[in-house]
Design a protein around this motif. Structure first.
Motif, PDB file in Angstrom:
ATOM      1  N   TYR A 126       0.839  -1.194   0.000  1.00 57.81           N
ATOM      2  CA  TYR A 126       0.000   0.000   0.000  1.00 57.81           C
ATOM      3  C   TYR A 126       0.876   1.246   0.000  1.00 57.81           C
ATOM      4  CZ  TYR A 126      -3.548   3.355   1.366  1.00 57.81           C
ATOM      5  OH  TYR A 126      -4.394   4.431   1.396  1.00 57.81           O
ATOM      6  N   PRO A 127       0.642   2.188  -0.926  1.00 61.18           N
ATOM      7  CA  PRO A 127       1.477   3.399  -0.978  1.00 61.18           C
ATOM      8  C   PRO A 127       1.201   4.330   0.199  1.00 61.18           C
ATOM      9  CG  PRO A 127      -0.293   3.560  -2.586  1.00 61.18           C
ATOM     10  CD  PRO A 127      -0.367   2.173  -2.000  1.00 61.18           C
ATOM     11  N   LEU A 128       2.257   4.692   0.940  1.00 59.03           N
ATOM     12  CA  LEU A 128       2.128   5.590   2.085  1.00 59.03           C
ATOM     13  C   LEU A 128       2.472   7.031   1.745  1.00 59.03           C
ATOM     14  CD1 LEU A 128       3.749   3.438   4.927  1.00 59.03           C
ATOM     15  CD2 LEU A 128       1.318   3.722   4.412  1.00 59.03           C
ATOM     16  N   ASP A 129       3.501   7.229   0.928  1.00 56.31           N
ATOM     17  CA  ASP A 129       3.944   8.594   0.637  1.00 56.31           C
ATOM     18  C   ASP A 129       4.774   8.590  -0.648  1.00 56.31           C
ATOM     19  OD1 ASP A 129       4.093  11.322   1.092  1.00 56.31           O
ATOM     20  OD2 ASP A 129       5.858  11.186   2.367  1.00 56.31           O
ATOM     21  N   LEU A 130       4.914   9.767  -1.227  1.00 59.12           N
ATOM     22  CA  LEU A 130       5.802   9.936  -2.382  1.00 59.12           C
ATOM     23  C   LEU A 130       6.553  11.250  -2.264  1.00 59.12           C
ATOM     24  CD1 LEU A 130       4.082  10.968  -5.747  1.00 59.12           C
ATOM     25  CD2 LEU A 130       3.290  11.684  -3.495  1.00 59.12           C
TER      26      LEU A 130
END
Length: 413
Positions: free
Chosen positions: A209-213
């Motif tokens: 799951y993507p948390l930050d970029l």
């Protein structure tokens, strides 16, 4: 014989004259030598006095600097006060040395005299911002709208097909957007006018799951933090993309992946164009590289982090303190991971961050404090009305305080 006597006598006379001439030349040479020695002594004396004066001046300047750096203040004079009209729920940020005001119905950029530089109207449920040098973006969290502005005003607008989770802008206006829908993360990149440039998918079942970029200042590198929870095991993977020619030779533009077990990385940030920091629950990792970022340093984090703050030269943490008399502990590091400051403090705060002059400020509704990187609490005060933002104003004692409906330019005393 008389003639011979005269010649002999004359010879004596000539010899005597020659002796006097030689004696005179020796005297002249002796005087010149003495004169040169006096000149050399005089020069040495002048150089000694000049060196003494220079050292004294440097010591005086150093003394003044140290005095100013270690001096503390508890009050201030108001240099200028300007009234403001703010919408309910207005939030404040600093952009290009000016004040960015934004709320659910619009944003505006004003200077310290409250003169409007530009306005942008919109309707958002939960506006969030990001800025880099000359560009700022405002997006609706979990909405579908993004506005791009520079110092002169609006540049472009983006409409997304999925809910927005995170946004980042580069120094030439390139915008990276992280979206999520039905368990799948999507990354899209746009230019400053809102034109689509690139995209990618992050499937939860495969990558996490993507948390930050985070996007680099030049807009060519992108970092994404992905959380994978499998049968109770936690793992975070930091993935680097490169949209320049180097990345075009790699599968899906991926130029690096680094996985960490039992670590959650909720925040990644490019502090400079080539230095990216991953802030994890149990460790902080510094990456560096112009094209393919590599691990420069890993730092174990032994305490639970309460706050993270950073600028382009330092990053810092706040931890709960074991010392009950001092509630919190602040630690600051440079971009090499070397500790710069460890400071304990008691003040309860709602916001902490770096000012433009690298000082650290803490703020709650009615109280603020300013610390230097030497650990000196330069200023602390309580206010009669809410204080929302603090800005440094160029000189060592000058600041801008944003209070309820009032902007004050002040000088500490």
């Amino acid at each position: 014989q008389t003639q011979e006597n005269e010649l002999a006598h004359g010879g004596v006379v000539l010899a005597d004259k020659a002796y006097r001439v030689v004696k005179s030349d020796v005297g002249v040479k002796s005087d010149v030598k003495g004169m040169n020695e006096k000149i050399r002594k005089h020069r040495r004396k002048i150089l000694s006095w000049a060196a003494f004066a220079a050292i004294a001046s440097l010591l005086t300047i150093a003394g003044i600097y140290i005095y100013l750096q270690t001096r503390t203040y508890s009050d201030y004079d108001i240099i200028k006060s300007v009234k403001r009209e703010d919408s309910p729920g207005t939030q404040f940020d600093v952009f290009h040395g000016n004040i960015l005001k934004y709320s659910s119905d619009g944003a505006s950029l004003v200077d310290a005299d409250n003169k409007t530089i530009w306005n942008q109207t919109y309707e958002m449920q939960s506006p969030m911002t990001d800025s880099c040098e000359n560009y700022v973006v405002i997006a609706d969290r979990k909405g579908d709208t993004i506005y791009i502005m520079d110092i002169s005003g609006p540049c472009g607008e983006i409409k997304t097909a999925m809910p927005i989770q995170r946004i980042q802008v580069a120094n030439q206006g390139t915008v990276a957007v992280l979206m999520e829908q039905e368990g799948t993360g999507y990354i899209q990149v746009y230019d400053k006018s809102g034109t689509f440039l690139a995209e990618g998918e992050v499937h939860t079942e495969n990558s996490g799951y993507p948390l930050d970029l985070a996007i680099s200042n030049d807009g060519r590198k992108l970092a994404v933090s992905l959380l994978d929870v499998n049968e109770g095991n936690v793992k975070t993977t930091v993935t680097f993309f490169n949209f320049d020619t180097v990345g075009q030779n790699e599968i899906d533009n991926i130029v690096g992946q680094y996985s960490y077990s039992d670590v959650v990385v909720p925040k990644v940030e490019f502090l400079t164009n080539d230095v990216m920091v991953a802030f994890g629950s149990r460790k902080t990792v510094i990456f560096e590289g112009a094209q393919k970022p590599k691990v420069k340093k890993e730092m174990e984090v032994e305490k639970e982090i309460r706050s993270i703050f950073y600028n382009d030269a330092y990053y810092g943490f706040v931890f709960d303190n074991e010392n009950k008399e001092q509630t919190y502990q602040m630690k600051i590091y440079d971009l090499r991971g070397a500790e710069v400051l460890s400071q304990e403090f008691r003040m309860e705060y709602e916001e902490i961050g770096f000012l433009e002059n690298d000082e650290i400020y803490l703020r709650n509704n009615l109280e603020c404090a300013i610390f230097t990187l030497r650990g000196v609490q330069k200023y602390h005060s309580n206010f009669e009305k809410n204080i929302w933002k603090i800005m440094s104003a160029g000189k060592i004692r000058d600041y801008v305080f944003l209070l309820d409906k009032e902007t004050q330019k002040v000088r500490l005393k």
